[in-house]
Design an enzyme around this catalytic site. Structure first.
Site, short mmCIF file in Angstrom:
data_model
loop_
_atom_site.label_atom_id
_atom_site.label_comp_id
_atom_site.label_asym_id
_atom_site.label_seq_id
_atom_site.Cartn_x
_atom_site.Cartn_y
_atom_site.Cartn_z
N SER A 123 0.85 -1.18 0.00
CA SER A 123 0.00 0.00 0.00
C SER A 123 0.89 1.23 0.00
CB SER A 123 -0.91 0.01 1.22
OG SER A 123 -0.14 0.05 2.41
N CYS A 124 0.32 2.34 -0.43
CA CYS A 124 1.08 3.58 -0.51
C CYS A 124 0.25 4.67 0.13
CB CYS A 124 1.40 3.93 -1.96
SG CYS A 124 2.34 5.46 -2.15
N CYS A 125 0.68 5.14 1.30
CA CYS A 125 0.00 6.24 1.99
C CYS A 125 -1.47 5.94 2.22
CB CYS A 125 0.15 7.54 1.20
SG CYS A 125 1.86 8.00 0.88
N GLY A 126 -1.77 4.68 2.46
CA GLY A 126 -3.14 4.31 2.74
C GLY A 126 -4.03 4.21 1.53
N LYS A 127 -3.49 4.40 0.34
CA LYS A 127 -4.32 4.34 -0.87
C LYS A 127 -4.50 2.89 -1.30
CE LYS A 127 -3.04 8.92 -2.55
NZ LYS A 127 -2.53 9.71 -3.70
#
Length: 263
Positions: A105-109
């Site tokens: 995941s990336c920054c919660g995205k």
């Protein structure tokens, strides 16, 4: 001289209540095994055209190379179905590593990747290029007119690299992802700048197609067909405008609509 990508095949044609003996034009399939530094890396079933472009684009998409300078030698043996690539610098070519499942995941995205090489090579696109509805429709018409193989067989996919005004180069293949690899390889071979470019595509926008678009670095993807939900999640996160179902005088804008200019 490249081998033909279609063949004639005898058929029975049923039409207007009767059967007739005729010939039909069908798309060819060709298995090509890619060996990197002497080790078998992948076998791709493809149309037998623009094979050098496809090998280069595939290796770039897989993260094996970044530029043409990373390839010391590339040779094709079409009769036996092999492409041999010697890299300028040794790399880990283990297929097990490249095919390892990876979900992050990336920054919660919602960005998710199936494989490690996707996580390494897919990049966020920051393009400021805009396109009008009229240009979208015109580019799709241009793609459809550019492929005689599709008109004759109905069995191939087409992809084209464009400006917002015109088609620059197009590639055809039985595999939609192969058509994109051929375009990518052509751009790398000829050092074609990708800033401000548009991809026009005949097939479904799957997550694999979307990731290849991100790896190529193009911010607008136009398709005649539909996207998948995961592809749209990735497009949203990676900054890619997906416009699909371009048919007649209509289309759907799925992600990043700010690149569609109606002024």
């Amino acid at each position: 001289m490249e081998r033909p990508v279609t063949s004639r095949w005898p058929i029975l044609k049923y039409e207007s209540g009767r059967l007739q003996e005729k010939e039909d034009e069908v798309a060819d399939e060709f298995p090509l095994t890619i060996r990197v530094d002497g080790e078998e890396f992948a076998t791709i079933v493809c149309s037998p055209s623009d094979l050098e472009d496809m090998v280069i684009g595939f290796l770039a998409s897989e993260g094996m190379i970044r530029t043409m300078e990373d390839i010391a030698k590339l040779s094709l043996d079409e009769a036996r179905g092999f492409a041999d690539v010697q890299l300028a610098a040794a790399q880990n070519t283990g297929k097990d590593w490249y095919n390892k499942r990876f979900i992050g995941s990336c920054c919660g995205k919602s960005r998710q990747f199936y494989f490690h090489n996707d996580a390494r090579t897919a990049k966020t696109v920051m393009s400021r290029t805009t396109i009008t509805p009229e240009q979208c429709l015109a580019l799709m018409r241009g793609l459809q007119h550019a492929s005689s193989d599709f008109r004759n067989t109905g069995g191939v996919h087409n992809a084209a690299l464009c400006t917002t005004e015109e088609l620059l180069t197009a590639r055809t293949d039985i595999g939609r992802h192969n058509a994109l690899d051929k375009l990518y390889g052509h751009c790398l071979r000829h050092r074609i700048p990708l800033k401000g470019k548009v991809l026009v595509f005949s097939g479904r926008v799957s997550s694999e197609v979307l990731l290849k678009t991100a790896k190529i670095g193009v911010g607008i993807l136009l398709s005649k067909s539909a996207p998948t939900q995961l592809a749209l999640q990735l497009a949203s996160d990676l900054g890619i405008t997906v416009i699909g179902f371009i048919r007649g005088d209509s289309f759907n804008v799925y992600t990043h609509p700010e690149r569609l200019s109606t002024v």
